[in-house]
Write a protein that holds these residues in place. Structure first.
Motif, PDB file in Angstrom:
ATOM      1  N   VAL A 162       0.948  -1.154  -0.038  1.00 49.79           N
ATOM      2  CA  VAL A 162      -0.075   0.108  -0.061  1.00 49.79           C
ATOM      3  C   VAL A 162       0.727   1.190   0.028  1.00 49.79           C
ATOM      4  CG1 VAL A 162      -1.740   1.315   1.184  1.00 49.79           C
ATOM      5  CG2 VAL A 162      -1.908  -1.118   1.203  1.00 49.79           C
ATOM      6  N   ILE A 163       1.902   1.186   0.964  1.00 52.88           N
ATOM      7  CA  ILE A 163       2.890   2.490   0.974  1.00 52.88           C
ATOM      8  C   ILE A 163       3.642   2.485  -0.257  1.00 52.88           C
ATOM      9  CG2 ILE A 163       4.641   3.493   2.217  1.00 52.88           C
ATOM     10  CD1 ILE A 163       3.936   1.700   4.617  1.00 52.88           C
ATOM     11  N   VAL A 164       4.037   1.160  -0.889  1.00 54.61           N
ATOM     12  CA  VAL A 164       4.879   1.378  -2.127  1.00 54.61           C
ATOM     13  C   VAL A 164       3.941   1.867  -3.385  1.00 54.61           C
ATOM     14  CG1 VAL A 164       6.045   0.008  -4.018  1.00 54.61           C
ATOM     15  CG2 VAL A 164       6.359  -0.522  -1.514  1.00 54.61           C
ATOM     16  N   ALA A 165       2.834   1.614  -3.527  1.00 53.73           N
ATOM     17  CA  ALA A 165       1.852   2.242  -4.398  1.00 53.73           C
ATOM     18  C   ALA A 165       1.522   3.542  -4.428  1.00 53.73           C
ATOM     19  CB  ALA A 165       0.408   1.074  -4.266  1.00 53.73           C
ATOM     20  N   ILE A 166       1.712   4.269  -3.258  1.00 48.06           N
ATOM     21  CA  ILE A 166       1.380   5.669  -3.228  1.00 48.06           C
ATOM     22  C   ILE A 166       2.463   6.392  -3.153  1.00 48.06           C
ATOM     23  CG2 ILE A 166      -0.852   5.344  -1.963  1.00 48.06           C
ATOM     24  CD1 ILE A 166       0.451   6.255   0.503  1.00 48.06           C
ATOM     25  N   TYR A 167       3.638   5.864  -2.892  1.00 48.73           N
ATOM     26  CA  TYR A 167       4.965   6.786  -2.898  1.00 48.73           C
ATOM     27  C   TYR A 167       4.983   7.511  -3.993  1.00 48.73           C
ATOM     28  CZ  TYR A 167       9.622   7.981  -3.376  1.00 48.73           C
ATOM     29  OH  TYR A 167      11.059   8.729  -3.434  1.00 48.73           O
ATOM     30  N   PRO A 168       5.172   6.971  -5.388  1.00 50.03           N
ATOM     31  CA  PRO A 168       5.415   7.912  -6.454  1.00 50.03           C
ATOM     32  C   PRO A 168       4.466   9.127  -6.660  1.00 50.03           C
ATOM     33  CG  PRO A 168       5.195   5.541  -7.161  1.00 50.03           C
ATOM     34  CD  PRO A 168       4.576   5.682  -5.948  1.00 50.03           C
ATOM     35  N   PHE A 169       3.349   9.245  -6.075  1.00 58.04           N
ATOM     36  CA  PHE A 169       2.379  10.397  -6.214  1.00 58.04           C
ATOM     37  C   PHE A 169       2.512  11.544  -5.032  1.00 58.04           C
ATOM     38  CE2 PHE A 169       0.653   6.423  -8.020  1.00 58.04           C
ATOM     39  CZ  PHE A 169       0.695   6.790  -9.258  1.00 58.04           C
ATOM     40  N   MET A 170       3.437  11.088  -4.192  1.00 62.11           N
ATOM     41  CA  MET A 170       3.408  11.787  -2.844  1.00 62.11           C
ATOM     42  C   MET A 170       4.357  13.165  -3.285  1.00 62.11           C
ATOM     43  SD  MET A 170       1.750  10.855  -0.466  1.00 62.11           S
ATOM     44  CE  MET A 170       0.661  10.257  -1.832  1.00 62.11           C
ATOM     45  N   LYS A 171       5.260  13.018  -4.088  1.00 61.11           N
ATOM     46  CA  LYS A 171       6.194  14.168  -4.371  1.00 61.11           C
ATOM     47  C   LYS A 171       5.270  15.366  -5.254  1.00 61.11           C
ATOM     48  CE  LYS A 171       8.922  11.939  -7.399  1.00 61.11           C
ATOM     49  NZ  LYS A 171       8.327  10.560  -7.388  1.00 61.11           N
ATOM     50  N   ARG A 172       3.998  14.850  -5.574  1.00 61.71           N
ATOM     51  CA  ARG A 172       3.211  15.919  -6.173  1.00 61.71           C
ATOM     52  C   ARG A 172       2.356  16.690  -5.460  1.00 61.71           C
ATOM     53  NH1 ARG A 172       3.931  11.436  -9.494  1.00 61.71           N
ATOM     54  NH2 ARG A 172       3.964  11.689 -11.871  1.00 61.71           N
ATOM     55  N   ILE A 173       2.041  15.990  -4.043  1.00 61.04           N
ATOM     56  CA  ILE A 173       1.030  16.663  -3.144  1.00 61.04           C
ATOM     57  C   ILE A 173       1.727  17.048  -2.026  1.00 61.04           C
ATOM     58  CG2 ILE A 173      -0.709  15.641  -4.414  1.00 61.04           C
ATOM     59  CD1 ILE A 173      -0.846  13.569  -2.057  1.00 61.04           C
ATOM     60  N   THR A 174       2.942  16.763  -1.634  1.00 59.50           N
ATOM     61  CA  THR A 174       3.403  17.103  -0.298  1.00 59.50           C
ATOM     62  C   THR A 174       5.016  17.355  -0.429  1.00 59.50           C
ATOM     63  OG1 THR A 174       3.910  16.118   1.918  1.00 59.50           O
ATOM     64  CG2 THR A 174       4.007  14.668   0.337  1.00 59.50           C
ATOM     65  N   ASN A 175       5.525  18.288   0.701  1.00 61.26           N
ATOM     66  CA  ASN A 175       6.847  18.458   0.559  1.00 61.26           C
ATOM     67  C   ASN A 175       7.593  17.116   1.484  1.00 61.26           C
ATOM     68  OD1 ASN A 175       6.744  20.961  -0.322  1.00 61.26           O
ATOM     69  ND2 ASN A 175       6.131  21.733   1.752  1.00 61.26           N
ATOM     70  N   TRP A 176       7.031  16.094   1.934  1.00 58.67           N
ATOM     71  CA  TRP A 176       7.454  15.206   2.555  1.00 58.67           C
ATOM     72  C   TRP A 176       7.345  13.653   1.899  1.00 58.67           C
ATOM     73  CZ3 TRP A 176       9.969  15.626   6.984  1.00 58.67           C
ATOM     74  CH2 TRP A 176      10.137  16.695   7.863  1.00 58.67           C
ATOM     75  N   ASP A 229      15.791  21.528 -10.803  1.00 60.22           N
ATOM     76  CA  ASP A 229      14.652  20.766 -11.915  1.00 60.22           C
ATOM     77  C   ASP A 229      13.334  20.518 -11.347  1.00 60.22           C
ATOM     78  OD1 ASP A 229      16.215  20.859 -14.184  1.00 60.22           O
ATOM     79  OD2 ASP A 229      17.104  18.956 -13.798  1.00 60.22           O
ATOM     80  N   ASP A 230      13.490  20.081  -9.992  1.00 58.77           N
ATOM     81  CA  ASP A 230      12.181  19.905  -9.411  1.00 58.77           C
ATOM     82  C   ASP A 230      11.307  21.099  -9.076  1.00 58.77           C
ATOM     83  OD1 ASP A 230      12.793  17.112  -9.043  1.00 58.77           O
ATOM     84  OD2 ASP A 230      13.489  17.161  -6.927  1.00 58.77           O
ATOM     85  N   ALA A 231      12.028  22.164  -8.804  1.00 58.79           N
ATOM     86  CA  ALA A 231      11.258  23.457  -8.782  1.00 58.79           C
ATOM     87  C   ALA A 231      10.767  23.953  -9.955  1.00 58.79           C
ATOM     88  CB  ALA A 231      12.370  24.512  -8.179  1.00 58.79           C
ATOM     89  N   LEU A 232      11.119  23.718 -11.097  1.00 64.71           N
ATOM     90  CA  LEU A 232      10.914  23.968 -12.466  1.00 64.71           C
ATOM     91  C   LEU A 232       9.545  23.075 -12.580  1.00 64.71           C
ATOM     92  CD1 LEU A 232      14.153  24.491 -14.446  1.00 64.71           C
ATOM     93  CD2 LEU A 232      12.488  26.222 -13.641  1.00 64.71           C
ATOM     94  N   VAL A 233       9.640  21.940 -12.427  1.00 61.17           N
ATOM     95  CA  VAL A 233       8.385  21.155 -12.985  1.00 61.17           C
ATOM     96  C   VAL A 233       7.359  20.996 -11.728  1.00 61.17           C
ATOM     97  CG1 VAL A 233       9.922  19.768 -14.500  1.00 61.17           C
ATOM     98  CG2 VAL A 233       9.632  18.997 -12.149  1.00 61.17           C
ATOM     99  N   GLY A 234       7.759  21.512 -10.499  1.00 63.75           N
ATOM    100  CA  GLY A 234       6.665  21.398  -9.547  1.00 63.75           C
ATOM    101  C   GLY A 234       6.676  20.106  -8.357  1.00 63.75           C
ATOM    102  N   VAL A 235       7.815  19.811  -8.446  1.00 58.19           N
ATOM    103  CA  VAL A 235       7.888  18.474  -7.505  1.00 58.19           C
ATOM    104  C   VAL A 235       8.479  18.646  -6.343  1.00 58.19           C
ATOM    105  CG1 VAL A 235       9.407  16.198  -7.492  1.00 58.19           C
ATOM    106  CG2 VAL A 235       8.512  16.751  -9.638  1.00 58.19           C
ATOM    107  N   HIS A 236       7.836  18.228  -5.410  1.00 51.37           N
ATOM    108  CA  HIS A 236       8.278  18.615  -3.649  1.00 51.37           C
ATOM    109  C   HIS A 236       9.466  17.838  -3.323  1.00 51.37           C
ATOM    110  CE1 HIS A 236       4.755  21.597  -4.046  1.00 51.37           C
ATOM    111  NE2 HIS A 236       4.210  20.314  -4.443  1.00 51.37           N
ATOM    112  N   SER A 237       9.915  18.304  -2.123  1.00 47.30           N
ATOM    113  CA  SER A 237      10.897  17.123  -1.631  1.00 47.30           C
ATOM    114  C   SER A 237      11.386  17.950  -0.424  1.00 47.30           C
ATOM    115  CB  SER A 237      12.205  16.966  -2.404  1.00 47.30           C
ATOM    116  OG  SER A 237      13.041  18.148  -2.605  1.00 47.30           O
ATOM    117  N   THR A 238      11.928  17.163   0.520  1.00 44.56           N
ATOM    118  CA  THR A 238      12.419  17.790   1.789  1.00 44.56           C
ATOM    119  C   THR A 238      13.737  18.552   1.651  1.00 44.56           C
ATOM    120  OG1 THR A 238      13.357  15.395   2.173  1.00 44.56           O
ATOM    121  CG2 THR A 238      11.523  16.133   3.541  1.00 44.56           C
TER     122      THR A 238
END
Length: 331
Positions: A162-176, A229-238
Protein backbone atom coordinates in the motif's frame (compact mmCIF):
# COMPACT_ATOMS: atom_id res chain seq x y z
CA UNK A 1 35.33 7.21 -30.62
CA UNK A 2 33.43 6.96 -27.32
CA UNK A 3 32.66 3.33 -26.33
CA UNK A 4 28.97 2.48 -26.50
CA UNK A 5 28.82 1.72 -22.77
CA UNK A 6 30.00 5.30 -22.02
CA UNK A 7 27.33 7.03 -24.12
CA UNK A 8 24.48 8.69 -22.24
CA UNK A 9 21.21 7.16 -23.39
CA UNK A 10 18.78 9.19 -25.50
CA UNK A 11 15.83 8.65 -27.81
CA UNK A 12 18.31 8.11 -30.65
CA UNK A 13 20.98 6.08 -28.88
CA UNK A 14 21.08 3.16 -26.46
CA UNK A 15 23.66 3.66 -23.72
CA UNK A 16 23.81 4.17 -19.98
CA UNK A 17 21.56 6.31 -17.80
CA UNK A 18 23.07 9.70 -16.90
CA UNK A 19 24.08 8.96 -13.29
CA UNK A 20 24.96 5.27 -13.77
CA UNK A 21 28.63 4.18 -13.80
CA UNK A 22 29.91 3.41 -17.30
CA UNK A 23 32.17 0.59 -16.11
CA UNK A 24 29.44 -1.37 -14.32
CA UNK A 25 29.09 -5.11 -15.05
CA UNK A 26 25.66 -4.45 -16.62
CA UNK A 27 27.36 -2.67 -19.53
CA UNK A 28 30.32 -5.03 -19.68
CA UNK A 29 28.51 -8.37 -19.64
CA UNK A 30 24.81 -8.09 -20.52
CA UNK A 31 23.69 -8.04 -24.16
CA UNK A 32 22.73 -4.60 -25.37
CA UNK A 33 19.02 -5.44 -25.59
CA UNK A 34 18.89 -6.21 -21.85
CA UNK A 35 20.38 -2.90 -20.76
CA UNK A 36 17.05 -1.02 -20.54
CA UNK A 37 15.58 -3.69 -18.26
CA UNK A 38 18.66 -3.64 -16.04
CA UNK A 39 18.27 0.14 -15.93
CA UNK A 40 14.59 -0.10 -14.99
CA UNK A 41 15.55 -2.37 -12.08
CA UNK A 42 18.61 -0.21 -11.28
CA UNK A 43 20.95 -3.19 -11.42
CA UNK A 44 23.62 -0.70 -12.48
CA UNK A 45 23.08 1.23 -9.21
CA UNK A 46 23.08 -1.30 -6.37
CA UNK A 47 23.03 1.27 -3.56
CA UNK A 48 19.21 1.24 -3.65
CA UNK A 49 18.82 -2.43 -2.82
CA UNK A 50 21.54 -2.18 -0.18
CA UNK A 51 19.59 0.58 1.54
CA UNK A 52 16.38 -1.46 1.30
CA UNK A 53 18.21 -4.50 2.65
CA UNK A 54 19.79 -2.96 5.75
CA UNK A 55 16.65 -2.68 7.92
CA UNK A 56 15.90 -6.34 7.10
CA UNK A 57 19.38 -7.47 8.07
CA UNK A 58 19.44 -5.25 11.17
CA UNK A 59 16.19 -6.75 12.41
CA UNK A 60 17.42 -10.27 11.61
CA UNK A 61 20.59 -9.70 13.65
CA UNK A 62 18.72 -7.89 16.43
CA UNK A 63 16.18 -10.68 16.81
CA UNK A 64 18.93 -13.31 16.98
CA UNK A 65 20.89 -11.48 19.67
CA UNK A 66 17.88 -10.18 21.64
CA UNK A 67 18.07 -11.28 25.26
CA UNK A 68 21.07 -13.52 24.60
CA UNK A 69 22.47 -15.13 27.76
CA UNK A 70 25.78 -16.66 28.75
CA UNK A 71 25.69 -20.33 27.85
CA UNK A 72 23.44 -19.93 24.82
CA UNK A 73 24.57 -22.00 21.83
CA UNK A 74 26.97 -20.16 19.51
CA UNK A 75 24.70 -20.56 16.48
CA UNK A 76 21.62 -19.25 18.30
CA UNK A 77 22.99 -15.69 18.60
CA UNK A 78 23.87 -15.41 14.91
CA UNK A 79 21.38 -14.11 12.32
CA UNK A 80 19.88 -16.89 10.22
CA UNK A 81 21.93 -17.26 7.00
CA UNK A 82 18.78 -18.52 5.30
CA UNK A 83 16.83 -15.40 6.25
CA UNK A 84 19.74 -13.15 5.27
CA UNK A 85 19.85 -14.78 1.83
CA UNK A 86 16.08 -14.52 1.37
CA UNK A 87 16.13 -10.84 2.30
CA UNK A 88 19.00 -10.22 -0.13
CA UNK A 89 17.10 -11.78 -3.02
CA UNK A 90 13.89 -10.07 -1.98
CA UNK A 91 15.55 -6.65 -1.69
CA UNK A 92 17.01 -6.88 -5.18
CA UNK A 93 13.71 -8.07 -6.67
CA UNK A 94 11.44 -5.61 -4.86
CA UNK A 95 13.72 -2.64 -5.26
CA UNK A 96 13.77 -3.38 -8.98
CA UNK A 97 9.99 -3.74 -9.05
CA UNK A 98 9.55 -0.52 -7.08
CA UNK A 99 11.87 1.43 -9.40
CA UNK A 100 10.07 0.07 -12.46
CA UNK A 101 6.72 1.09 -10.97
CA UNK A 102 8.08 4.53 -10.09
CA UNK A 103 9.36 5.03 -13.63
CA UNK A 104 5.95 4.13 -15.02
CA UNK A 105 4.30 6.63 -12.70
CA UNK A 106 6.92 9.35 -13.21
CA UNK A 107 7.56 9.16 -16.95
CA UNK A 108 6.13 12.63 -17.54
CA UNK A 109 8.32 14.14 -14.80
CA UNK A 110 11.46 12.17 -15.69
CA UNK A 111 11.29 13.52 -19.24
CA UNK A 112 11.66 17.07 -17.87
CA UNK A 113 14.59 16.47 -15.50
CA UNK A 114 18.14 16.40 -16.87
CA UNK A 115 19.34 13.56 -14.62
CA UNK A 116 16.38 11.27 -15.40
CA UNK A 117 15.41 11.87 -19.02
CA UNK A 118 17.91 9.20 -20.12
CA UNK A 119 15.99 6.49 -18.22
CA UNK A 120 14.52 3.71 -20.40
CA UNK A 121 10.91 4.95 -20.54
CA UNK A 122 11.40 8.66 -21.29
CA UNK A 123 14.21 7.82 -23.72
CA UNK A 124 11.98 5.32 -25.52
CA UNK A 125 14.21 2.28 -24.99
CA UNK A 126 11.26 0.25 -23.65
CA UNK A 127 7.51 0.60 -24.05
CA UNK A 128 5.12 0.94 -21.13
CA UNK A 129 3.77 -2.54 -21.88
CA UNK A 130 7.25 -4.06 -21.72
CA UNK A 131 7.95 -2.23 -18.46
CA UNK A 132 4.70 -3.51 -16.94
CA UNK A 133 5.53 -7.12 -17.86
CA UNK A 134 8.98 -6.70 -16.33
CA UNK A 135 7.37 -5.23 -13.21
CA UNK A 136 5.13 -8.27 -12.79
CA UNK A 137 8.05 -10.70 -13.20
CA UNK A 138 10.07 -8.92 -10.50
CA UNK A 139 7.07 -8.76 -8.17
CA UNK A 140 6.54 -12.50 -8.60
CA UNK A 141 10.17 -13.11 -7.64
CA UNK A 142 9.60 -11.01 -4.51
CA UNK A 143 6.43 -12.93 -3.71
CA UNK A 144 8.29 -16.22 -4.01
CA UNK A 145 10.70 -14.98 -1.33
CA UNK A 146 7.94 -13.74 1.00
CA UNK A 147 6.13 -17.08 0.85
CA UNK A 148 9.11 -18.75 2.54
CA UNK A 149 8.30 -17.02 5.85
CA UNK A 150 5.62 -17.63 8.49
CA UNK A 151 2.02 -16.54 7.86
CA UNK A 152 2.20 -13.41 10.04
CA UNK A 153 5.28 -12.24 8.13
CA UNK A 154 3.64 -12.93 4.76
CA UNK A 155 0.66 -10.75 5.66
CA UNK A 156 2.93 -8.07 7.14
CA UNK A 157 5.16 -7.97 4.05
CA UNK A 158 2.23 -7.75 1.64
CA UNK A 159 0.83 -4.88 3.71
CA UNK A 160 3.80 -2.73 2.69
CA UNK A 161 2.55 -2.67 -0.91
CA UNK A 162 0.00 0.00 0.00
CA UNK A 163 2.83 2.40 0.91
CA UNK A 164 4.83 1.41 -2.16
CA UNK A 165 1.80 2.08 -4.38
CA UNK A 166 1.24 5.64 -3.17
CA UNK A 167 4.88 6.73 -2.90
CA UNK A 168 5.45 7.94 -6.51
CA UNK A 169 2.53 10.35 -6.25
CA UNK A 170 3.55 11.95 -2.95
CA UNK A 171 6.10 14.26 -4.54
CA UNK A 172 3.20 15.92 -6.37
CA UNK A 173 1.19 16.77 -3.25
CA UNK A 174 3.48 17.04 -0.20
CA UNK A 175 6.87 18.39 0.82
CA UNK A 176 7.48 15.09 2.63
CA UNK A 177 7.74 12.35 -0.02
CA UNK A 178 10.89 11.22 1.80
CA UNK A 179 8.72 10.32 4.81
CA UNK A 180 6.64 7.97 2.68
CA UNK A 181 9.83 6.50 1.21
CA UNK A 182 11.03 5.96 4.79
CA UNK A 183 7.83 4.12 5.68
CA UNK A 184 8.38 1.79 2.70
CA UNK A 185 12.16 1.32 2.86
CA UNK A 186 12.14 0.70 6.62
CA UNK A 187 9.42 -1.97 6.53
CA UNK A 188 12.08 -4.65 6.62
CA UNK A 189 12.71 -3.74 10.27
CA UNK A 190 9.30 -5.20 11.06
CA UNK A 191 9.52 -8.10 8.64
CA UNK A 192 12.99 -9.18 9.81
CA UNK A 193 11.83 -9.33 13.42
CA UNK A 194 8.55 -11.14 12.65
CA UNK A 195 10.36 -13.67 10.45
CA UNK A 196 12.22 -14.77 13.60
CA UNK A 197 9.49 -14.49 16.25
CA UNK A 198 6.24 -14.68 14.26
CA UNK A 199 5.04 -11.44 15.91
CA UNK A 200 6.08 -7.84 16.55
CA UNK A 201 7.46 -6.23 19.68
CA UNK A 202 8.87 -2.89 20.78
CA UNK A 203 12.45 -3.44 19.54
CA UNK A 204 11.13 -3.87 16.00
CA UNK A 205 8.89 -0.80 16.29
CA UNK A 206 11.73 1.36 17.61
CA UNK A 207 14.08 0.07 14.91
CA UNK A 208 11.43 0.87 12.29
CA UNK A 209 10.93 4.40 13.57
CA UNK A 210 14.67 5.03 13.66
CA UNK A 211 15.11 3.71 10.16
CA UNK A 212 12.40 6.05 8.88
CA UNK A 213 14.35 9.07 10.17
CA UNK A 214 17.57 7.68 8.66
CA UNK A 215 15.88 7.26 5.26
CA UNK A 216 14.46 10.79 5.32
CA UNK A 217 17.96 12.05 6.09
CA UNK A 218 19.88 10.26 3.36
CA UNK A 219 17.18 10.78 0.73
CA UNK A 220 17.14 14.50 1.50
CA UNK A 221 20.82 14.54 0.60
CA UNK A 222 20.02 12.60 -2.58
CA UNK A 223 17.16 14.97 -3.51
CA UNK A 224 19.46 17.99 -3.47
CA UNK A 225 20.80 16.75 -6.82
CA UNK A 226 17.50 17.59 -8.51
CA UNK A 227 16.21 20.55 -6.52
CA UNK A 228 16.49 23.08 -9.36
CA UNK A 229 14.73 20.87 -11.91
CA UNK A 230 12.20 19.84 -9.24
CA UNK A 231 11.32 23.50 -8.65
CA UNK A 232 10.78 24.03 -12.38
CA UNK A 233 8.44 21.04 -12.80
CA UNK A 234 6.65 21.44 -9.46
CA UNK A 235 8.05 18.39 -7.65
CA UNK A 236 8.24 18.67 -3.87
CA UNK A 237 10.92 17.26 -1.55
CA UNK A 238 12.46 17.72 1.86
CA UNK A 239 15.55 19.04 0.06
CA UNK A 240 13.48 21.96 -1.19
CA UNK A 241 11.68 22.25 2.16
CA UNK A 242 14.84 22.36 4.30
CA UNK A 243 16.95 24.32 1.80
CA UNK A 244 19.89 26.06 3.47
CA UNK A 245 18.90 24.55 6.83
CA UNK A 246 19.49 20.99 5.62
CA UNK A 247 22.43 20.48 7.99
CA UNK A 248 20.31 21.38 11.00
CA UNK A 249 17.54 19.09 9.77
CA UNK A 250 20.00 16.23 9.35
CA UNK A 251 21.23 16.69 12.93
CA UNK A 252 17.66 16.19 14.13
CA UNK A 253 16.91 13.30 11.75
CA UNK A 254 20.14 11.37 12.21
CA UNK A 255 20.24 12.13 15.93
CA UNK A 256 16.68 10.90 16.32
CA UNK A 257 17.48 7.76 14.34
CA UNK A 258 20.45 6.95 16.57
CA UNK A 259 18.39 7.53 19.70
CA UNK A 260 15.62 5.22 18.51
CA UNK A 261 18.14 2.56 17.46
CA UNK A 262 19.71 2.76 20.93
CA UNK A 263 16.26 2.36 22.45
CA UNK A 264 15.63 -0.74 20.32
CA UNK A 265 18.96 -2.23 21.43
CA UNK A 266 18.21 -1.48 25.09
CA UNK A 267 14.74 -3.05 25.02
CA UNK A 268 16.12 -6.09 23.18
CA UNK A 269 18.94 -6.36 25.75
CA UNK A 270 21.75 -6.70 23.24
CA UNK A 271 25.37 -6.52 24.37
CA UNK A 272 27.83 -3.62 24.25
CA UNK A 273 29.46 -4.27 20.82
CA UNK A 274 26.11 -3.38 19.26
CA UNK A 275 26.32 0.05 20.88
CA UNK A 276 29.92 0.41 19.66
CA UNK A 277 28.73 -0.24 16.11
CA UNK A 278 26.00 2.33 16.58
CA UNK A 279 28.51 4.92 17.81
CA UNK A 280 30.69 4.28 14.76
CA UNK A 281 27.64 4.71 12.53
CA UNK A 282 26.87 7.96 14.35
CA UNK A 283 30.37 9.22 13.66
CA UNK A 284 29.90 8.48 9.98
CA UNK A 285 26.55 10.30 9.95
CA UNK A 286 28.19 13.30 11.62
CA UNK A 287 30.86 13.34 8.93
CA UNK A 288 28.15 13.34 6.25
CA UNK A 289 26.56 16.39 7.84
CA UNK A 290 29.84 18.28 8.23
CA UNK A 291 31.08 17.65 4.66
CA UNK A 292 27.74 18.15 2.90
CA UNK A 293 27.63 20.75 0.13
CA UNK A 294 23.99 20.93 -0.96
CA UNK A 295 24.97 22.76 -4.17
CA UNK A 296 27.38 20.04 -5.32
CA UNK A 297 25.36 17.20 -6.92
CA UNK A 298 28.40 14.92 -7.23
CA UNK A 299 29.16 15.28 -3.52
CA UNK A 300 25.50 14.75 -2.60
CA UNK A 301 25.46 11.48 -4.55
CA UNK A 302 28.72 10.33 -2.92
CA UNK A 303 27.44 11.04 0.59
CA UNK A 304 24.12 9.35 -0.17
CA UNK A 305 25.91 6.20 -1.34
CA UNK A 306 28.12 6.21 1.76
CA UNK A 307 25.13 5.24 3.87
CA UNK A 308 25.81 1.61 3.10
CA UNK A 309 28.75 2.03 5.50
CA UNK A 310 26.22 2.99 8.18
CA UNK A 311 24.36 -0.22 7.35
CA UNK A 312 27.46 -2.38 7.73
CA UNK A 313 28.53 -0.76 11.01
CA UNK A 314 25.15 -1.27 12.67
CA UNK A 315 24.77 -4.81 11.33
CA UNK A 316 28.24 -5.96 12.35
CA UNK A 317 27.81 -4.35 15.77
CA UNK A 318 24.65 -6.40 16.32
CA UNK A 319 26.34 -9.60 15.16
CA UNK A 320 29.31 -9.09 17.47
CA UNK A 321 26.94 -8.08 20.26
CA UNK A 322 25.39 -11.52 20.11
CA UNK A 323 28.75 -13.27 19.85
CA UNK A 324 30.12 -11.31 22.81
CA UNK A 325 27.55 -12.93 25.08
CA UNK A 326 28.89 -16.35 24.15
CA UNK A 327 32.63 -15.65 24.19
CA UNK A 328 33.06 -13.19 27.10
CA UNK A 329 33.19 -15.93 29.79
CA UNK A 330 36.38 -17.12 28.06
CA UNK A 331 38.22 -13.91 28.88
Amino acid sequence: MTPEKDIIQSTETRGRVFDAPSGHWVYRTLPNWLWPYAQLARWDRPIGWWLLLWPCWWATALSASAGAKVGDPFWSVLPSPYHLALFLIGAIAMRGAGCTYNDLADEDIDNKVARTRSRPLPSGQVTRKQAKIFLVLQALAGLAVVLQFNFFTIVLAIGSLVIVAIYPFMKRITNWPQLVLGLAFSWGSLVGWSAHFGSLDWPAVLLYAGSILWVIGYDTIYAHQDKEDDALVGVHSTARLFGSRTREALVVLYGGALGLFLGAFAVAEVQMPAVAGLLAAGAHMYRQIMTLDIDNPTECLRLFKSNTIVGWLIFLGLVFGGLWTVVKPLF
